[in-house]
Design a protein around this motif. Structure first.
Motif, mmCIF file in Angstrom:
data_model
loop_
_atom_site.group_PDB
_atom_site.id
_atom_site.type_symbol
_atom_site.label_atom_id
_atom_site.label_comp_id
_atom_site.label_asym_id
_atom_site.label_seq_id
_atom_site.Cartn_x
_atom_site.Cartn_y
_atom_site.Cartn_z
ATOM 1 N N PHE B 306 0.732 -1.036 0.070
ATOM 2 C CA PHE B 306 -0.061 0.125 -0.062
ATOM 3 C C PHE B 306 1.026 1.320 -0.029
ATOM 4 N N GLY B 307 0.590 2.088 -1.000
ATOM 5 C CA GLY B 307 1.413 3.265 -1.186
ATOM 6 C C GLY B 307 2.906 2.959 -1.270
ATOM 7 N N GLY B 308 3.134 1.929 -1.712
ATOM 8 C CA GLY B 308 4.662 1.664 -2.113
ATOM 9 C C GLY B 308 5.504 0.859 -0.727
ATOM 10 N N THR B 309 4.472 0.706 0.413
ATOM 11 C CA THR B 309 5.113 -0.046 1.194
ATOM 12 C C THR B 309 4.674 -1.326 1.556
ATOM 13 N N PHE B 310 5.788 -2.296 1.690
ATOM 14 C CA PHE B 310 5.304 -3.600 1.648
ATOM 15 C C PHE B 310 5.144 -4.154 2.970
ATOM 16 N N ASN B 311 4.308 -5.084 3.254
ATOM 17 C CA ASN B 311 4.389 -5.771 4.458
ATOM 18 C C ASN B 311 3.935 -7.371 4.217
ATOM 19 N N ARG B 312 4.240 -8.001 5.299
ATOM 20 C CA ARG B 312 4.029 -9.460 5.067
ATOM 21 C C ARG B 312 3.708 -10.061 6.470
ATOM 22 N N THR B 313 2.677 -10.927 6.551
ATOM 23 C CA THR B 313 2.429 -11.633 7.720
ATOM 24 C C THR B 313 2.329 -13.090 7.255
ATOM 25 N N VAL B 314 2.751 -14.001 8.274
ATOM 26 C CA VAL B 314 2.660 -15.325 8.018
ATOM 27 C C VAL B 314 1.757 -15.619 9.354
ATOM 28 N N SER B 315 0.478 -16.163 9.092
ATOM 29 C CA SER B 315 -0.300 -16.921 10.057
ATOM 30 C C SER B 315 0.093 -18.423 10.287
ATOM 31 N N ALA B 316 0.821 -18.711 11.216
ATOM 32 C CA ALA B 316 1.541 -20.015 11.176
ATOM 33 C C ALA B 316 0.575 -21.099 11.283
ATOM 34 N N GLU B 379 -12.878 -18.642 6.583
ATOM 35 C CA GLU B 379 -12.540 -18.287 7.966
ATOM 36 C C GLU B 379 -10.703 -18.019 7.963
ATOM 37 N N ALA B 380 -10.119 -18.914 7.489
ATOM 38 C CA ALA B 380 -8.968 -19.046 7.494
ATOM 39 C C ALA B 380 -8.334 -18.031 6.965
ATOM 40 N N LEU B 381 -8.770 -17.266 5.644
ATOM 41 C CA LEU B 381 -8.317 -16.108 5.087
ATOM 42 C C LEU B 381 -8.914 -14.874 5.979
ATOM 43 N N ARG B 382 -10.146 -14.819 6.501
ATOM 44 C CA ARG B 382 -10.483 -13.589 7.011
ATOM 45 C C ARG B 382 -9.591 -13.513 8.366
ATOM 46 N N LEU B 383 -9.480 -14.676 9.183
ATOM 47 C CA LEU B 383 -8.471 -14.330 10.199
ATOM 48 C C LEU B 383 -7.160 -14.117 10.074
ATOM 49 N N ALA B 384 -6.529 -14.652 9.013
ATOM 50 C CA ALA B 384 -5.014 -14.212 8.218
ATOM 51 C C ALA B 384 -5.088 -12.723 7.981
ATOM 52 N N TYR B 385 -6.209 -12.254 7.448
ATOM 53 C CA TYR B 385 -6.274 -10.993 6.759
ATOM 54 C C TYR B 385 -6.228 -10.001 7.946
ATOM 55 N N LEU B 386 -7.424 -10.221 9.008
ATOM 56 C CA LEU B 386 -7.165 -9.456 10.021
ATOM 57 C C LEU B 386 -5.798 -9.336 10.965
ATOM 58 N N GLN B 387 -5.166 -10.549 11.062
ATOM 59 C CA GLN B 387 -3.672 -10.473 11.591
ATOM 60 C C GLN B 387 -2.786 -9.529 10.865
ATOM 61 N N HIS B 388 -3.041 -9.463 9.682
ATOM 62 C CA HIS B 388 -1.942 -8.774 8.583
ATOM 63 C C HIS B 388 -2.239 -7.346 8.838
ATOM 64 N N LYS B 389 -3.921 -6.951 8.887
ATOM 65 C CA LYS B 389 -4.142 -5.307 9.102
ATOM 66 C C LYS B 389 -3.725 -4.999 10.356
ATOM 67 N N GLU B 390 -3.565 -6.031 11.460
ATOM 68 C CA GLU B 390 -3.370 -5.472 12.915
ATOM 69 C C GLU B 390 -1.701 -5.163 12.781
ATOM 70 N N PHE B 391 -1.054 -5.982 11.919
ATOM 71 C CA PHE B 391 0.321 -5.819 12.117
ATOM 72 C C PHE B 391 0.888 -5.044 10.940
ATOM 73 N N ALA B 392 0.181 -4.601 9.952
ATOM 74 C CA ALA B 392 0.764 -3.603 9.243
ATOM 75 C C ALA B 392 0.772 -2.097 9.463
ATOM 76 N N THR B 393 0.231 -2.022 10.711
ATOM 77 C CA THR B 393 0.144 -0.467 11.132
ATOM 78 C C THR B 393 1.621 -0.332 11.428
ATOM 79 N N THR B 394 2.226 -1.178 11.754
ATOM 80 C CA THR B 394 3.742 -0.563 12.066
ATOM 81 C C THR B 394 4.565 -1.338 11.337
ATOM 82 N N LEU B 395 4.350 -2.677 10.748
ATOM 83 C CA LEU B 395 5.244 -3.362 10.115
ATOM 84 C C LEU B 395 5.504 -2.702 8.657
ATOM 85 N N LYS B 396 6.224 -1.378 8.849
ATOM 86 C CA LYS B 396 6.359 -0.721 7.292
ATOM 87 C C LYS B 396 7.632 -1.002 6.688
ATOM 88 N N GLY B 397 8.009 -2.168 6.614
ATOM 89 C CA GLY B 397 9.140 -2.451 5.851
ATOM 90 C C GLY B 397 10.562 -2.092 6.864
#
Lengths: 376, 606
Positions: B306-316, B379-397
């Motif tokens: 988003f806006g050139g900023t990359f984020n990645r989360t892995v819901s293990a 549900e797996a996707l929904r939960l994984a995306y929620l986790q991603h949104k939560e961590f993409a607040t500050t994990l700005k590469g």
């Protein structure tokens, strides 16, 4: 040539098994190469470092951390008793000195001038490793443990909970399809490994725990019952450390499913024999399956049988078990292996095989949904 | 291994060893372009009785070889290189590359001085790197030191990430943490033949004292401080080191992995790392915001730019085979069943889920089983995306700028940078999405789970090629981009979904569509979904006029005109509102889900 690889489990009447019995940290190996050991014999022993109690000396004596070493009355490595004065402040003009007592028995491990903290290490905790199976020590691993070998009958389960246990094998049911219910459980089964046939029911497992049964083994279990028994919903299949009072092993899967005939007969053949079990299961990489091991007496009449590792090549006539609904648990033989992918009921295309079930009916299932089983 | 000359590479063999399936593709230079030509797959063979990941590789490669009429594996089971012709038959490949996610999850413990600050940053770094965080130890976590030591002793992490202190600041507390870890002597989860790795990413001035405290018995790796100053995070060095250690220690425990490492012509990349690389390349190249998801057997990885900023989360522990049981435990069965319009017996379903977990390679045979599996996937996707949104607040590469004023409010999470309204492209990959019998199912799973707002192009990775292309980009970028553009993505169409809520049966928005195949217009009611076919490769102009209270990107009630892209599914006009709420009543919910499935032709016409 049509072939497929399927994962499977080992069930064998005779195999030579070697188990490595290792201490978590270096210690003393008590058994020697050539020794005969019983399952419960301690083969290696060590002491884990005791619990650590940190004390913030700087804070307690209200001095900067750098001054702490000079105020200590003990040094690293000293033994201290609980209540012993271990540090004393200089006080004001030699008066109003503050003393610090050790909060625990043990030895002084660290005195840090960076943080002003010291660590009192408690008495060492003994750790010992048992042989797990009876047999002969064929190798000593100095400081670590031993390798025990024996000819055994071996049954790998598909899933289990609880750790290592030992006991005599006791058949609780007459038929591999018979459910294990509470009425099957007798007080005399205390300390034994109880074999059910089909599904292990929740009341039976609870009753087994009350009696003090070492382990129960059966074809299947309802997940709902497992959850009720464990008290939580098992998310990831890494088990073995549950403290639930007994070890539970299922050989086939979840739901109403009979124990494979050959497994059942093998266990029946060994009724009354001592066995070792371990429920530890880990399905991700480094896979670990639960197991039941029956050491064979020397000169045992058990036939030398190739291990029925249920894996290899699928061919016409290969006995298979269907491992996915809608035919979950049914057994039959491969009738045909069409080359071309089939459209399944789900709409997906997949390579399939035709299975002639024991009932005489033929069904078509994806190749991914069968596993090879033993021939007899 | 010597780096192959990119220009001499004409035949490329790539594999991705997933935790369930090993996928191989062949890329060939044909008529002046690189094209993906053949694919093969085989079950991953990390389990007994095979216990050697390379067997699955050889099986998958052999399948490709048979299909392509090109012998790729020699009699010794080795991959043949370079490509050549023998007896008039093509043989071998020029390079062999691989990604891998076999080896299971990564379990970590993190420690930091202040729970809300350095410990939180350390946790974000670990989660961002794909770890399961077993526990977070902090000086102010309200546990007494001996309780913390006891806890550390009980855990058997794969590694520990230790942070604390800003550069040049106080060293005492972070050294104190090291002093707590040292006597606890935690043992690594796998075996006792190596020292537990500890990554120190704290105050650089404390590094010598930390090293002293952890002398002997630990494999200490010092990286840049992940919080060099209070208002800036610098997570990348710690995350990179976590990946290195993961490959070195954890993944290397997947049986046969050492052999695989010797076979490849480029370092094996972790699958999510490779997917992330290729997604960034696309988003930056096209100047768009993109989200990619890869749902596997054990994990679900979400990538966003988003806006050139990359984020990645892995819901293990969100996945469709090994972790399916955990999805059900985390999401709860009622949440999964809300996506199912058929009557299903919960007891039976629970057993099916566990059977899938213990026999992860099975596939759904009946439609009923497929519907349930796709419900779990939502549900797996929904939960994984929620986790991603939560961590993409500050994990700005690499770095993140904050003001000191923000510092003390971050415990509750800052503003997420994931903005569904600004999302341009949503790319799906992973078995349950890629192998869905109909692409309409893939499209609806994506829309239901991610709830894209406004105009969002939907695509899927045709045969899960993104990991292969990610690693290929590191060796031969031209080939990677060409194959990506020509063969990798399959466009499903565009989702058009205004944000807002209304009353069922009342208008949500009206639309006018101008395309080369004709114009059409209509009204979408709240609670309804409509599907308009628009062929792949076709573009059209769409004018959306949302009702009051609905926003399709132009502002509440504001008309908006956009060029939309067609695809194998078409245009999904989603009037269900955002957030997407399903009826609470079970019967009403079943009816709604069935109606949506019919509208989007999830199971074909009628």
């Amino acid at each position: 040539m049509a072939k497929a690889f399927t994962p499977g489990l080992k069930v064998t009447g005779r195999t030579t098994l070697r188990v490595r019995r290792l201490l978590p940290i270096a210690g003393d190996v008590l058994a020697k190469s050539g020794d005969h050991v019983n399952a419960r014999d301690v083969v290696a022993r060590t002491f884990m470092p005791g619990d650590v109690t940190p004390v913030n000396v700087a804070k307690k004596l209200a001095v900067p951390p750098a001054e702490v070493p000079e105020l200590m009355l003990v040094k690293v490595g000293d033994q201290v008793a609980e209540g012993q004065v271990i540090a004393r402040s200089r006080g004001i003009f030699g008066m109003f000195k503050t003393e610090l007592q050790s909060p625990a028995h043990g030895s002084i491990e660290v005195i840090s001038e960076v943080t002003g903290q010291l660590m009192v290490r408690g008495e060492p905790l003994p750790v010992q490793v048992e042989a797990y199976i009876s047999g002969t020590v064929i190798e000593e691993l100095p400081g670590e443990g031993v390798v025990v070998q024996n000819d055994v009958a071996l049954v790998q389960g598909i899933f289990g909970i609880g750790g290592e246990a030992h006991g005599r094998i006791r058949m609780a049911v007459a038929d591999p399809a018979e459910k294990l219910v509470a009425d099957h459980m007798k007080d005399s089964m205390r300390g034994e490994i109880v074999v059910g046939g089909g599904r292990l029911t929740a009341p039976a497992i609870r009753r087994a725990r009350e009696i003090g049964v070492a382990a129960v083994i059966g074809g299947g279990i309802d997940d709902q019952d497992l959850r009720d028994f464990l008290g939580y919903d098992l998310g990831v299949a890494i088990t073995g450390s549950e403290k639930v009072g007994l070890t539970v092993i299922i050989t086939e899967g979840f739901g109403d499913i009979s124990m494979a005939e050959r497994t059942f007969q093998l266990l029946r053949h060994h009724e009354g024999h001592e066995a070792s079990v371990n429920g530890a299961t880990q399905i991700r990489a480094g896979v670990m399956r639960p197991e039941l091991i029956i050491p064979l007496a020397s000169g045992s009449d058990a036939k030398e049988a190739p291990p029925t590792i249920a894996a290899g090549v699928l061919e016409i006539g290969t006995p298979v078990r269907i491992i996915r609904d809608p035919h979950f648990g049914l057994i039959g033989a491969v009738a045909s292996l069409p080359e071309q992918p089939h459209v399944l009921g789900s709409g997906s295309k997949a390579r399939v095989l035709e299975v002639k079930l024991d009932s005489g009916e033929s069904v078509v299932v994806p190749r991914a949904n069968v596993e090879l089983i033993e021939g007899s | 291994m010597p780096a192959p000359n990119p220009d001499s590479i004409k035949v490329i063999l790539a594999t991705d060893c997933g935790s369930t399936t090993t996928k191989a593709i062949l890329i060939e230079y044909l008529d002046g372009h690189y094209r993906q030509t053949y694919r093969g797959e085989a079950p991953t063979t990390v389990e007994e009785p095979f216990a050697d990941v390379t067997m699955g590789v050889v099986n998958a490669v052999t399948e490709i070889g048979e299909l392509a009429g090109r012998r790729l594996v020699d009699d010794r089971g080795q991959i043949i290189r370079p490509a050549r012709t023998e007896n008039g038959q093509p043989v071998g490949c020029d390079i062999y590359i691989s990604t891998s996610s076999a080896g299971g999850g990564l379990q970590m413990m993190v420690a930091g001085v202040v729970k809300e600050m350095t410990a939180a940053s350390a946790k974000r770094a670990a989660l961002g790197a794909g770890a399961i965080v077993m526990d977070t130890i902090a000086s102010n976590d309200k546990r007494r030191p001996h309780e913390q030591i006891q806890r550390i002793r009980e855990l058997r992490p794969d590694m520990i990430l230790l942070s604390g202190g800003t550069d040049g600041g106080n060293t005492t507390q972070v050294v104190q943490l090291a002093e707590l870890i040292a006597p606890a002597k935690p043992r690594p989860r796998f075996g006792s033949d190596y020292n537990l790795p500890i990554i120190f990413a704290g105050n650089k001035d404390a590094a010598p004292a930390v090293r002293k405290a952890l002398e002997g018995g630990f494999d200490l790796k010092v990286v840049e401080n992940l919080r060099p100053v209070l208002e800036r995070e610098n997570l990348a060095p710690a995350r990179d080191k976590i990946h290195d250690v993961f490959l070195e220690h954890v993944m290397a425990h997947a049986p046969g992995y050492d052999k695989l490492m010797a076979w490849t012509d480029a370092p094996i990349m972790p699958t999510p790392g490779a997917v992330g690389d290729i997604l960034q390349t696309i988003a930056r190249g096209q100047g768009i915001n993109a989200v990619g998801v890869d749902i596997g057997g054990a994990t679900t990885d979400v990538f966003s730019v988003f806006g050139g900023t990359f984020n990645r989360t892995v819901s293990a522990n969100l996945g469709m085979s090994y972790s399916i049981s955990n999805v059900c435990a985390e999401a709860t069965m009622p949440m999964i069943l809300r996506w199912v319009h058929l009557e299903m017996d919960e007891r039976e379903l629970r057993n099916r889920v566990k059977n899938k977990m213990i026999r992860p390679t099975t596939i759904p045979q009946s439609r009923e089983a497929l519907i349930f599996e796709q419900a779990v996937a939502r549900e797996a996707l929904r939960l994984a995306y929620l986790q991603h949104k939560e961590f993409a607040t500050t994990l700005k590469g690499v770095q993140q700028q904050r003001t000191v004023g923000d510092t003390f409010t971050q415990a509750t999470g800052g503003q997420t940078i994931v903005d569904n309204m600004a999302l341009d492209l949503l790319v799906a990959s992973g078995g349950v999405l890629s192998h869905a019998p109909r692409m309409h199912q893939t499209a609806l799973m994506l829309v239901d789970a991610f709830e894209p707002e406004g105009f969002t192009t939907l695509a899927k990775d045709s045969i899960f090629m993104m990991p292969h292309l990610g690693v290929l980009a590191s060796v031969q970028p031209k080939a990677a981009m060409e194959v990506f553009e020509r063969d990798c993505l399959i466009y499903l169409g565009t989702s058009i979904a205004p944000k807002g809520l209304g009353k069922p049966g009342k208008p949500c928005f009206s639309y006018e569509l101008k395309s080369s195949s004709g114009d059409r217009s209509g009204v979408v009611m709240f609670g309804d979904v409509q599907l308009i076919p628009l062929a792949d490769g076709e573009k059209a102009t769409m004018v959306v006029s949302p009702e009051r209270g609905f926003d399709c990107g132009g502002g509440p009630g504001k008309r908006i005109e956009r060029t939309v892209r067609g695809g194998t599914v078409g245009l999904i006009l989603d009037g269900r509102g955002r957030p997407l709420l399903l009826p609470e009543d079970r019967q009403a919910c079943r009816a709604a889900v069935e109606k949506w499935a019919q509208s989007v032709q999830v199971f074909g016409h009628g």
